[in-house]
Design an enzyme around this catalytic site. Sequence first.
Site, PDB file in Angstrom:
ATOM      1  N   ASN A 162       0.815  -1.054   0.428  1.00 47.07           N
ATOM      2  CA  ASN A 162       0.106  -0.312   0.047  1.00 47.07           C
ATOM      3  C   ASN A 162       0.997   1.329  -0.207  1.00 47.07           C
ATOM      4  OD1 ASN A 162      -2.599  -0.517   0.938  1.00 47.07           O
ATOM      5  ND2 ASN A 162      -2.086  -2.476   1.756  1.00 47.07           N
ATOM      6  N   HIS A 192      11.374  -0.555   5.120  1.00 47.26           N
ATOM      7  CA  HIS A 192      11.345   0.896   3.711  1.00 47.26           C
ATOM      8  C   HIS A 192      12.448   1.451   3.067  1.00 47.26           C
ATOM      9  CE1 HIS A 192       7.043  -1.132   3.295  1.00 47.26           C
ATOM     10  NE2 HIS A 192       7.042  -0.698   4.187  1.00 47.26           N
TER      11      HIS A 192
HETATM   12  N1  LIG Z   1      -2.058   2.389   4.048  1.00 42.49           N
HETATM   13  C1  LIG Z   1      -0.704   1.178   4.441  1.00 42.49           C
HETATM   14  O1  LIG Z   1      -0.053   2.229   5.030  1.00 42.49           O
HETATM   15  C2  LIG Z   1      -1.529   0.679   4.737  1.00 42.49           C
HETATM   16  C3  LIG Z   1      -0.695  -0.803   5.984  1.00 42.49           C
HETATM   17  C4  LIG Z   1      -1.122  -1.857   6.358  1.00 42.49           C
HETATM   18  C5  LIG Z   1      -1.828  -1.820   5.921  1.00 42.49           C
HETATM   19  N2  LIG Z   1      -2.631  -2.302   5.111  1.00 42.49           N
HETATM   20  C6  LIG Z   1      -3.853  -2.215   4.552  1.00 42.49           C
HETATM   21  O2  LIG Z   1      -5.397  -1.908   5.728  1.00 42.49           O
HETATM   22  C7  LIG Z   1      -6.344  -3.026   5.323  1.00 42.49           C
HETATM   23  C8  LIG Z   1      -6.330  -2.945   6.523  1.00 42.49           C
HETATM   24  O3  LIG Z   1      -5.299  -3.695   7.334  1.00 42.49           O
HETATM   25  P1  LIG Z   1      -5.412  -4.780   8.734  1.00 42.49           P
HETATM   26  O4  LIG Z   1      -3.988  -5.155   8.653  1.00 42.49           O
HETATM   27  O5  LIG Z   1      -6.487  -4.246   9.807  1.00 42.49           O
HETATM   28  O6  LIG Z   1      -5.562  -6.245   8.240  1.00 42.49           O
HETATM   29  P2  LIG Z   1      -7.086  -7.262   8.913  1.00 42.49           P
HETATM   30  O7  LIG Z   1      -6.615  -8.421   7.679  1.00 42.49           O
HETATM   31  O8  LIG Z   1      -6.404  -7.050  10.197  1.00 42.49           O
HETATM   32  O9  LIG Z   1      -8.516  -6.312   9.562  1.00 42.49           O
HETATM   33  C9  LIG Z   1      -9.094  -6.708   7.763  1.00 42.49           C
HETATM   34  C10 LIG Z   1     -10.659  -6.780   8.465  1.00 42.49           C
HETATM   35  O10 LIG Z   1     -11.188  -6.264   7.531  1.00 42.49           O
HETATM   36  C11 LIG Z   1     -12.147  -6.779   7.268  1.00 42.49           C
HETATM   37  N3  LIG Z   1     -13.008  -7.074   6.061  1.00 42.49           N
HETATM   38  C12 LIG Z   1     -12.439  -7.583   4.197  1.00 42.49           C
HETATM   39  N4  LIG Z   1     -13.675  -7.527   3.701  1.00 42.49           N
HETATM   40  C13 LIG Z   1     -14.161  -6.691   3.880  1.00 42.49           C
HETATM   41  C14 LIG Z   1     -15.538  -5.867   3.574  1.00 42.49           C
HETATM   42  N5  LIG Z   1     -15.609  -5.900   2.575  1.00 42.49           N
HETATM   43  N6  LIG Z   1     -16.157  -5.211   4.339  1.00 42.49           N
HETATM   44  C15 LIG Z   1     -15.655  -5.254   5.973  1.00 42.49           C
HETATM   45  N7  LIG Z   1     -14.825  -5.266   6.615  1.00 42.49           N
HETATM   46  C16 LIG Z   1     -13.942  -6.483   5.228  1.00 42.49           C
HETATM   47  C17 LIG Z   1     -12.139  -7.983   7.610  1.00 42.49           C
HETATM   48  O11 LIG Z   1     -12.849  -9.226   8.363  1.00 42.49           O
HETATM   49  C18 LIG Z   1     -10.763  -7.643   8.943  1.00 42.49           C
HETATM   50  O12 LIG Z   1     -11.167  -8.518   9.961  1.00 42.49           O
HETATM   51  C19 LIG Z   1      -6.047  -3.526   4.269  1.00 42.49           C
HETATM   52  O13 LIG Z   1      -6.437  -3.449   2.960  1.00 42.49           O
HETATM   53  C20 LIG Z   1      -4.427  -3.296   4.744  1.00 42.49           C
HETATM   54  O14 LIG Z   1      -3.717  -3.883   2.983  1.00 42.49           O
HETATM   55  C21 LIG Z   1      -2.631  -0.224   4.850  1.00 42.49           C
END
Ligand SMILES: NC(=O)c1ccc[n+]([C@@H]2O[C@H](COP(=O)([O-])OP(=O)(O)OC[C@H]3O[C@@H](n4cnc5c(N)ncnc54)[C@H](O)[C@@H]3O)[C@@H](O)[C@H]2O)c1
Length: 267
Positions: free
Chosen positions: A188, A218
């Site tokens: 991301n 990174h």
């Molecule tokens: N911007 C950044 O720098 C950065 C860094 C790390 C992660 N992320 C992204 O942030 C997001 C969350 O990361 P995380 O570590 O909390 O992941 P995680 O897997 O721990 O949690 C994600 C949650 O979202 C839920 N979910 C999935 N699809 C869904 C939908 N359509 N509607 C509602 N809920 C849904 C899942 O059931 C889960 O509980 C991911 O997409 C990840 O790639 C971004």
Amino acid sequence: MLKIGIVGCGAIGTILAKSIDKNPKAQIVALNDIDETKPENLKNTLLASSPKITTLDQLTDASDLIIECAHKNAVKKIATTALNKKKDILIMSVSALIENPQLFELAKKNNTKIHIPSGAIAGIDALKAGLQNNIKSVTLTTTKPKETLSHAPYIKENKISIEKIKKKTTIFEGNVIEATKGFPENINISATLALAGIGPKKTKVKIIADPESKINIHELKITGDFGEITTTTKNTPCPGNPKTSYLAPLSAIAKIKDIIENTNIGT
Ligand SMILES: NC(=O)c1ccc[n+]([C@@H]2O[C@H](COP(=O)([O-])OP(=O)(O)OC[C@H]3O[C@@H](n4cnc5c(N)ncnc54)[C@H](O)[C@@H]3O)[C@@H](O)[C@H]2O)c1
């Protein structure tokens, strides 16, 4: 009092909710997740807020700010719903914005904001400043524990045997469009860099799988008329999800505080 709805109650959603819960100027009013147990468990840990567990539409109606921390594939629907209801949104699954640039147009049309935290990297501030007069190159080299890459589409499509990697190995080199397609849950930060800087075609990404490492590293190199910047961020994994770096939710907490306090320090 800023009313906040959180979509996605996993590792990031949990950390953000617990932080917002302690802020007297904000209130979590709604939670949503495709896994019904997640918002229920999260709700039970909160002290000040008593959010409802709702549909996406209900959550959007009840909130001033929607926080997306769910999944790349969910962003188009969540953001379109929020922006069409003239609500601001903070997006964590930034990779999705590379494939959905129309969301920025929708935000402009509806006079709403898309907030994107810096994530687990240093240098976005300087990249934005340097961009005001000719950036020549942006290159991100990300080193990850090999097992955190094993479910990425690129690994499966190219039949890479992650378990056979015994030493630090470069497994991907390309631009941000290719990187976010191949590693939607791992990179991301490259999307954030592309959106802040010279765009997804010109921003270059290298991904290294490291069998020894337990942290995400990174390394960013930017060159331009301003000179040259190199930054290295060594990231502790997030409690609850080793693919996510702890600095990512911390950067979102800082961004949410800026939104609540109406401050905007840095470029
Ligand atoms: N911007 C950044 O720098 C950065 C860094 C790390 C992660 N992320 C992204 O942030 C997001 C969350 O990361 P995380 O570590 O909390 O992941 P995680 O897997 O721990 O949690 C994600 C949650 O979202 C839920 N979910 C999935 N699809 C869904 C939908 N359509 N509607 C509602 N809920 C849904 C899942 O059931 C889960 O509980 C991911 O997409 C990840 O790639 C971004």
